[in-house]
Motif scaffolding. Structure first.
Motif, short mmCIF file in Angstrom:
data_model
loop_
_atom_site.label_atom_id
_atom_site.label_comp_id
_atom_site.label_asym_id
_atom_site.label_seq_id
_atom_site.Cartn_x
_atom_site.Cartn_y
_atom_site.Cartn_z
N ILE A 1 25.04 -18.31 -14.58
CA ILE A 1 25.36 -16.93 -14.15
C ILE A 1 26.66 -17.21 -13.42
O ILE A 1 27.69 -16.29 -13.66
N ALA B 1 14.75 -17.23 -18.68
CA ALA B 1 15.57 -16.44 -17.69
C ALA B 1 16.92 -16.28 -18.10
O ALA B 1 17.42 -15.03 -17.99
N MET C 1 8.23 -7.47 -20.19
CA MET C 1 8.55 -6.35 -19.92
C MET C 1 9.93 -5.90 -20.13
O MET C 1 10.21 -4.74 -20.53
N LEU C 2 10.69 -6.84 -20.08
CA LEU C 2 12.19 -6.53 -20.26
C LEU C 2 12.80 -6.42 -21.65
O LEU C 2 13.35 -5.55 -22.12
N HIS D 1 20.58 -10.46 -21.66
CA HIS D 1 20.06 -9.15 -22.31
C HIS D 1 20.55 -8.15 -21.15
O HIS D 1 21.02 -7.17 -21.59
N MET D 2 20.35 -8.39 -20.13
CA MET D 2 20.80 -7.47 -18.95
C MET D 2 22.64 -7.12 -19.02
O MET D 2 22.87 -5.96 -19.03
N LEU D 3 23.17 -8.20 -19.66
CA LEU D 3 24.66 -7.75 -19.92
C LEU D 3 24.77 -6.93 -21.06
O LEU D 3 25.83 -6.46 -21.21
N GLY D 4 23.75 -7.17 -22.13
CA GLY D 4 24.00 -6.07 -23.10
C GLY D 4 23.93 -6.98 -24.38
O GLY D 4 24.28 -5.99 -25.50
N MET E 1 17.13 -13.32 -20.20
CA MET E 1 16.89 -12.15 -19.90
C MET E 1 18.28 -11.67 -19.12
O MET E 1 18.67 -10.51 -18.99
N PHE E 2 19.06 -12.43 -18.56
CA PHE E 2 20.16 -12.30 -17.84
C PHE E 2 21.28 -11.73 -19.08
O PHE E 2 21.86 -10.77 -18.67
N LEU F 1 7.59 -11.07 -17.30
CA LEU F 1 8.73 -10.71 -16.97
C LEU F 1 9.78 -10.30 -18.45
O LEU F 1 10.12 -9.29 -18.48
#
Lengths: 874, 114
Positions: A14, A54, A93-94, A60-63, A57-58, A90
């Motif tokens: 990160i 994990a 779900m994401l 993914h959150m960035l796109g 997922m991060f 988690l």
């Protein structure tokens, strides 16, 4: 250790991503990480799986796309350790949603987890299920979830309840299974479980009416008791927010009570006390308290009528309105709009506050307040309200002006107590915001003006004065120009003065000046200029002394590049020069436009009668409250169900004002092929002869319902006759409108164009179908067919249904039949009307296939056929 | 019914997104972008409720983060404002004096909460 596996910890990754300065750098880092993760997945690396996920997922959150991680999730869920499971769920779900098929693979794992001994794992599974389950999963796992609703641990019960909510939403059929467990839940002490139970109950009631009944009967009292305990409970630090114990529970309870009480008097009675208590005792200085009050008010409004409570509710809303916080005011305005249907009187009391809100700086509050004011207006308060609104119009923002103008205009139209007030207000609005005023509105104004004959002088003088001060508003200029043209003599003679007026002296040349400036103005658009030209023509007849000057002005436009202006200028010029003898008759005062038919047209209520004589039925409703007319209904909105000619107020008005410059899209009229129009015109101007009787021209009567709506250029120029183009010849018929008092043409009955022979479309041994045709002349492609069914046998036909099919180049529209039972032996008929539009008109004739179904003595009969004998030129 | 929860900073980066209705990824991005635009440009004096497509967005700004909730039109907005506040308080307790970085580095813990 594999050299490709990513050694970085989540935190480091990160940090690395955040340290990137440019997007390209970031993409590079992400790509590297993704590659590492992919390699790790392929290797089936056990150790760092959850870390990798994990990271995924991060990312993914960035796109970035991360589909390759989905199977990882599944493997993680299947593994026995708690941390892995947690990350797995988690990730589930994401990264997935309920539409993915991969979800099905998870079902089994979830099922096992739901039965796990470790309650946290059960909790995890429930959570995931609650977020993302699909309908099939819901069906499979519902029994498990139901069982868990009675688990010993409250947290699990809570989660199970939440999960059930989702299950019910997805599969409403399962609702019945949940009713009993839920009843138990409602008696919980633990707030968490109670809230979820209540929510579940609310959703159950929404989904299933049996549940609603059940809960209404059994649980209402219990709920009321719970709420009472809650309201009266002492300070409980666990649940306290801003001094109120668990406002969320309050709100949910109120919502549930609302659902239960709606439409049911007994339940509502049970609730009255507690609602009153909540409404009075809750403090409203904090948001939490206000939230509760808001919910309470909503509940009071929805349950069965109780006067006292309602008054209480509206008072609370009134208090909200004067609150400084915008949110509260917004919410109050919203609620008031709904309250007004219930109790308008009470809301009226808060009128002043609402008016203040119209002037607020926040746009959404302004909008709401304006709508509310609009709903509040009635005959008694219309004057002061309008005054306020018009005053505000002057200072409001541009974007708000449009809305405001529209609302003001419709208020004025609906509730004006007398004509003079109406005209005054409209003038004010036009002066301020004429550019925002829609066409229908100033058309309506013109109609009203023409109807109020005693006010003509007043109106034209007021307009004149207004025009002196502001000449930028187009609509104002147009209306003024029209009035000056019509009533110019009243202007100059100061005729019909009312006491409230100051005398002004206007000479003829002043009047002409004004119109001239309207033409010369840069900003005037085509409509205004055309109207000005025709006004000049009228003035030239009313003020013979200025005739010469007017001629000069008109002549200036002879060379205009716009066809409309050029044509008018030429034609008017020639009238002024050569046809003085008929000029005055040509531009005689227009007869009063029939307000009633005009209003009726706008309300699209009835096809108006064909009034054929000149200047008929002019009711001068003074002080009309046209509450029936839908204000601002589009005048050109010709209703579909009136195939027969009906009054077309808007259209003919446009013709009269000579402003309809768009090619006519609809013409309900009767007039004909342009050529015929030309003949008529020629005949007409050889004065005294009747126009040709060959069905060619519509009645010259303005008030007649059958009007043509060809581009309305009043063409009076006969000397350009032989080469009259299509456009102008059609205007010939239009001109007939203007020549109201002059043309001796007898009023024509509404005519349906060239007559087409009717045909027998279909005939069998027991049934005959006859078609009659009619066309709207301006619209040769569309034919209206009136079909008549006759029963030739001696049995009655019931359940009579007619269906038709047409090839692709035709469009068919079928109106409902007059009935579905056909008496025997031709004793009665069924009629049905159809409309066919032929896109290949002239090239291909109409064809149609029929299917007729009916019952004879309970037996079904089906007849089919094809019609090929349509007249060729349909 | 809550449709989604978004935590965004002033620049438009989404720090947390939890969706309760199924949406495609591209739709999600569009939605996030639109909500951000909607919310960032509003004056603080205006109400905390905005109409968004066919739903409502209820938002509140805490330091540099916008907490947005998208709900149905018929829901009680004031109650959701309280929800947002409760959420923030929970985050505060969980991370002891939470700041944006905490949310960034511990997103996997935060995700479990809503």
């Amino acid at each position: 250790m594999n050299p490709f596996s990513s050694g970085t910890r989540l935190r480091d990754m990160i940090r690395a991503i955040r340290a990137c300065k440019t997007a390209a750098e970031e993409r590079a880092v992400v790509r590297k990480e993704c590659a590492a993760i992919r390699a790790a997945i392929n290797e089936n690396d056990q150790d760092y799986r959850h870390r990798n996920l994990a990271k995924l997922m991060f990312i993914h959150m960035l796109g970035y796309p991360t589909h390759f991680g989905q199977m990882e999730c599944l493997k993680l869920i299947a593994s026995p350790g708690f941390p892995e499971k947690r990350i797995g769920y988690l990730g589930l779900m994401l990264l997935l949603d309920e539409r993915q098929e991969v979800l099905m693979l998870v079902t089994n794992s979830v099922k096992q987890d739901l039965n796990h001994t470790n309650q946290y794992i059960v909790g995890l599974a429930l959570c995931a299920l609650g977020n993302i389950c699909s309908a099939e999963m819901a069906r499979d796992l519902a029994p498990e979830v139901e069982r868990l609703l009675q688990f010993r641990d409250p947290n699990i019960r809570k989660k199970a309840a939440l999960c059930s909510i989702r299950i019910i939403k997805k599969v409403p059929d399962l609702a019945e299974n949940f009713i009993n467990p839920v009843a138990a839940l409602l008696k919980e002490k633990h707030h968490g479980v109670l809230i979820t139970g209540i929510q579940l109950c609310t959703d159950l009631c929404k989904v299933s009416p049996e549940a609603l009944e059940y809960f209404r009967k059994k649980c209402t009292d219990g709920l009321v008791r719970t709420l009472r305990d809650l309201v009266n409970s002492p300070y409980a630090p666990e649940y306290d927010i801003a001094g109120i114990t668990d406002p969320f529970l309050h709100i949910r309870l109120l919502k549930l009570l609302r659902v239960l009480g709606q439409g049911d008097a007994d339940a509502s009675d049970a609730m009255n006390d507690i609602l009153a208590q909540v409404a009075t005792k809750t403090e409203s200085n904090k948001n939490a308290g206000n939230a509760i009050l808001y919910e309470c008010v909503e509940t009071i409004m929805s349950i069965e009528d109780n006067g006292g409570l309602r008054v209480l509710a509206i008072n609370i809303l009134g208090r909200f309105l004067s609150n400084r916080d915008n949110n509260i005011r917004y919410v109050a305005l919203n609620m008031l709009m709904r309250a007004i249907t219930v109790d308008a009187q009470a809301v009226q009391r808060h009128r002043a506050t609402i008016l203040e809100c119209v002037k607020d700086s926040d746009a959404s509050i302004r909008k709401r307040a304006l709508e509310l004011v609009y709903l509040l207006v009635n005959e008694s308060n219309v004057k002061p309200l309008t005054k306020e609104l018009v005053d505000y119009l002057e200072v409001s923002d541009q974007d708000f002006k449009g809305d405001l103008t529209a609302k003001i205009c419709s208020i004025i139209e609906k509730f004006s107590p007398e004509k003079i007030w109406y005209i005054d207000q409209m003038l004010k609005v036009l002066t301020e915001a004429g550019n925002f005023v829609k066409d229908e509105v100033w058309h309506a104004l013109v109609v009203v003006i023409s109807n109020a004959s005693d006010l003509h002088g007043y109106t034209v003088r007021a307009l004149f004065r207004a025009l002196q001060t502001t000449a930028e508003q187009e609509s104002l200029v147009r209306v003024a120009v029209w009035c000056i043209g019509e009533y110019g003599d009243l202007l100059v003679n100061n005729a019909g003065m009312l006491n409230v007026e100051d005398p002004i002296t206007v000479t003829e040349s002043d009047a002409v000046d004004v119109v001239e400036s309207a033409i010369k103005r840069h900003a005037s658009d085509l409509t205004t200029k055309s109207m000005a030209l025709i006004a000049l023509l009228k003035l030239s007849s009313r003020f013979p002394s200025c005739s010469g000057r007017i001629k000069d002005i008109v002549v200036q436009h002879k060379g205009s590049l716009v066809l409309e202006l050029q044509q008018r200028s030429l034609e008017f010029n020639s009238i002024i020069e050569k046809h003085q003898n008929i000029r005055s008759a040509l531009v005689e005062r227009m007869p009063v436009l029939d307000e009633a038919s005009f209003g009726g047209r706008r309300a699209s209520s009835l096809p108006n009668t064909v009034s054929t004589s000149n200047g008929t039925a002019v009711k001068l409703p003074n002080g009309v409250a046209k509450s029936s007319a839908a204000p601002l209904v589009d005048l050109l909105d010709l209703s579909d169900d009136v195939p027969a000619p009906s009054s077309s107020g808007g259209d003919f008005l446009q013709d009269l004002l000579g402003v309809d410059l768009a090619p006519a899209t609809q013409s309900e009229g009767t007039s004909q092929a342009p050529k015929a129009g030309t003949d008529v015109l020629l005949d007409l101007l050889s004065i005294g002869s009747n126009p040709a009787q060959d069905n060619s021209v519509s009645t010259p009567d303005i008030l007649s319902s059958a009007q043509d709506h060809k581009p309305a250029i009043a063409s009076l120029d006969v000397l350009a006759a032989p080469s009259l183009t299509q456009a102008s010849s059609s205007t010939a018929s239009n001109m007939m409108d203007l020549l109201d008092g002059f043309a001796p043409a007898p009023p024509k009955p509404a005519n349906n164009g060239p007559a087409y022979p009717s045909i027998v479309a279909f005939e069998s041994s027991s049934l005959r179908l006859t078609f009659n045709f009619s066309k709207q002349p301006g619209n040769p492609q569309t034919t209206t067919i009136s079909g008549t069914f006759t029963n030739l046998s001696s049995n009655v036909f019931t359940d009579f249904v007619f269906q038709a099919a047409v090839p692709k180049f035709l469009q068919l529209h079928l109106d409902p039949a007059s009935g579905n039972s056909l008496p025997a032996s031709g004793n009665g008929t069924i009629t049905q009307s159809l409309k066919v539009t032929n896109s290949q008109h002239g090239k291909k004739p109409l064809v149609m296939r029929l299917r007729i179904a009916y019952k004879v003595d309970g037996k079904d009969v089906l007849e089919e056929g094809q019609i090929n004998n349509f007249p060729r030129d349909l | 019914m809550i449709r989604f929860i978004l935590l965004q900073n002033r620049q438009g980066k989404t720090r947390l997104a939890k969706y309760y209705v199924p949406l495609e990824d591209s739709e999600k991005h569009k939605v996030e972008y639109e909500v951000h635009r909607l919310v960032v440009n509003r004056d603080p004096k205006f109400t905390n409720f905005v109409e968004f497509r066919t739903h409502k967005v209820i938002y509140r700004r805490y330091a540099g983060l916008f907490f947005s909730l998208c709900v149905d039109i018929t829901d009680n907005e004031l109650a959701y404002l309280e929800c947002i506040h409760l959420f923030v308080e929970i985050l505060d307790h969980f991370f002891s004096n939470v700041c944006e970085l905490d949310l960034v580095f511990n997103f996997h813990k935060v995700l479990v909460l809503p």
